[in-house]
Design an enzyme around this catalytic site. Structure first.
Site, PDB file in Angstrom:
ATOM      1  N   GLU A  41       0.945  -1.245   0.073  1.00  0.00           N
ATOM      2  CA  GLU A  41      -0.096   0.001  -0.248  1.00  0.00           C
ATOM      3  C   GLU A  41       0.819   1.224  -0.114  1.00  0.00           C
ATOM      4  OE1 GLU A  41      -2.577  -3.256   1.131  1.00  0.00           O
ATOM      5  OE2 GLU A  41      -0.519  -2.556   1.908  1.00  0.00           O
ATOM      6  N   GLN A  76      -7.823  -2.033  -1.151  1.00  0.00           N
ATOM      7  CA  GLN A  76      -8.927  -3.270  -1.055  1.00  0.00           C
ATOM      8  C   GLN A  76     -10.025  -2.928  -0.033  1.00  0.00           C
ATOM      9  OE1 GLN A  76      -7.490  -7.305  -1.191  1.00  0.00           O
ATOM     10  NE2 GLN A  76      -7.277  -7.311  -3.522  1.00  0.00           N
ATOM     11  N   PHE A  77      -9.345  -2.553   1.095  1.00  0.00           N
ATOM     12  CA  PHE A  77     -10.126  -2.211   2.215  1.00  0.00           C
ATOM     13  C   PHE A  77      -9.734  -0.918   2.892  1.00  0.00           C
ATOM     14  CE2 PHE A  77     -11.163  -6.851   1.575  1.00  0.00           C
ATOM     15  CZ  PHE A  77     -12.581  -6.790   1.771  1.00  0.00           C
ATOM     16  N   ALA A  78     -10.328  -0.236   3.720  1.00  0.00           N
ATOM     17  CA  ALA A  78      -9.785   0.942   4.306  1.00  0.00           C
ATOM     18  C   ALA A  78      -8.836   0.607   5.423  1.00  0.00           C
ATOM     19  CB  ALA A  78     -10.885   1.929   4.955  1.00  0.00           C
ATOM     20  N   ASP A  79      -9.180  -0.759   5.812  1.00  0.00           N
ATOM     21  CA  ASP A  79      -8.251  -0.979   6.898  1.00  0.00           C
ATOM     22  C   ASP A  79      -6.901  -1.511   6.579  1.00  0.00           C
ATOM     23  OD1 ASP A  79     -10.974  -2.057   6.716  1.00  0.00           O
ATOM     24  OD2 ASP A  79     -10.617  -2.772   8.775  1.00  0.00           O
ATOM     25  N   TYR A  80      -6.656  -1.444   5.200  1.00  0.00           N
ATOM     26  CA  TYR A  80      -5.222  -1.587   4.654  1.00  0.00           C
ATOM     27  C   TYR A  80      -4.562  -0.611   4.465  1.00  0.00           C
ATOM     28  CZ  TYR A  80      -7.289  -6.366   3.301  1.00  0.00           C
ATOM     29  OH  TYR A  80      -7.677  -7.613   3.448  1.00  0.00           O
ATOM     30  N   HIS A  86     -11.220  -5.797   8.035  1.00  0.00           N
ATOM     31  CA  HIS A  86     -11.818  -5.417   6.994  1.00  0.00           C
ATOM     32  C   HIS A  86     -13.133  -4.719   6.983  1.00  0.00           C
ATOM     33  CE1 HIS A  86      -9.781  -9.297   6.209  1.00  0.00           C
ATOM     34  NE2 HIS A  86      -9.637  -9.164   4.975  1.00  0.00           N
TER      35      HIS A  86
END
Length: 337
Positions: A60, A82-86, A129
């Site tokens: 990222e 892919q996800f805000a968590d990443y 996620h």
């Protein structure tokens, strides 16, 4: 007018801008051949080629850093986490480089780029996620932060974000991706609804950044919400029978403070709703702004309804979310104040 899900509207916004402007490029993890984990970029590589829509390594920080270089060079990259968590490995690049590039170069360079992220819960994705990290970006000078609540806005806001000359964080509520969220239930009828949403115009149009909208007229209390919580707030007002005016903020930075002020001055009461953790969430900023600008019009304390102050609770996901019952209770409380 076409009827689209939010995924389809986001995909269409990419296609419109890629066809119009050769400088628009799209990349990220699995966004090329596969079309993204949520299929928001499906078909773009086939249509525009591997130089315009391509896959990136699971890195990222590298994805965002590359996008910053592209933007400084003159391209308009749109990257997907892919996800805000990443996004956390890329946070330093976003904060220290993208947000500051215009200022540190005295406008010799800018960063016209968009970082798209699926945000929030509702898909049983667990702790890594399902997070809602909008407050991490609204605190950073130089960034714009957008959260659409429906397909029409998603397409228009994304086109406006791509055309903007500064970095934009574009947060896409996952619960709204594939159909209208049934805001009348604290728990989902099905994890993914397939019902059609509203009409979305063909071709290019924009929804201006910094302009909120009234989703439900009312005179008793103002509810400030964005993303999924707009639908929950409307359902709550209808459930408890309170004359609530529901504002959809749409963009958190820049914020439509004039719209907020006009509504609160009319109603004299305010409830703020967001999915993210309560403490230091964006709702705290909204409460402070309402108090600073509308204090002499308030007839009751401002209330917040938000997620728990815990790490994301996978097993209690639908208790963690503010639902109509919790929002409705806050509406009753503020009306009694």
């Amino acid at each position: 007018m076409a009827r689209m899900t939010m995924i389809e509207a986001i995909r269409d916004a990419h296609a419109v801008k890629m066809a119009e402007d050769d400088n628009v490029v799209v990349f990220g993890e699995d966004v090329g051949y596969f079309g993204g984990v949520f299929r928001c970029t499906a078909g773009l590589q086939e249509r525009f080629g591997k130089n315009r829509c391509f896959d990136a390594p699971i890195n990222e920080s590298g994805i965002v850093g590359t996008a910053i270089g592209m933007a400084a060079y003159g391209l308009r990259p749109v990257v997907e986490m892919q996800f805000a968590d990443y996004v956390y490995p890329a946070y330093d690049q976003i904060v220290s480089e993208a947000a500051r590039l215009r200022y540190r170069s005295a406008s010799d360079f800018t960063a016209p780029m968009v970082v798209r992220m699926p945000t929030g819960g509702g898909i049983f994705g667990g702790q890594t996620h399902s997070q809602s990290p909008e407050a991490l970006f609204t605190h950073v000078a130089g960034l714009k932060t957008v959260v659409p609540s429906n397909p029409y806005d998603a397409k228009g806001l994304l086109i406006a974000a791509i055309e903007d000359n500064d970095p934009v964080i574009f947060l896409e509520p996952k619960r709204l991706y594939n159909g209208p969220f049934d805001g009348h239930h604290d728990r989902p009828v099905t994890p993914w609804s397939k019902h059609p949403l509203g009409e979305v115009p063909e071709g290019r149009y924009t929804v201006p950044l910094g302009k909120g909208v009234v989703r439900r007229e009312g005179a008793g209390v103002t509810v400030l919400a964005y993303g999924t919580m707009v639908h929950v707030a409307i359902a709550a007002a209808e459930m408890v029978g309170i004359d609530a005016e529901i504002l959809d903020l749409r963009t958190l930075v820049p914020l439509d403070l004039d719209l907020i002020r006009q509504s609160v001055e009319k109603t004299g009461r305010c409830v703020v709703v967001h999915e993210a953790t309560l403490t230091s969430g964006f709702g705290a900023e909204l409460c402070a702004l309402v108090e600073e600008t509308c204090f002499y019009h308030l007839e009751a304390p401002i209330l917040r309804v938000a997620g728990w102050d815990t790490p994301y609770p996978h097993a209690q996901e639908w208790d963690y979310f503010p639902g109509p019952a919790r929002v409705g209770a806050a509406l009753r409380q503020v009306m009694e104040g």
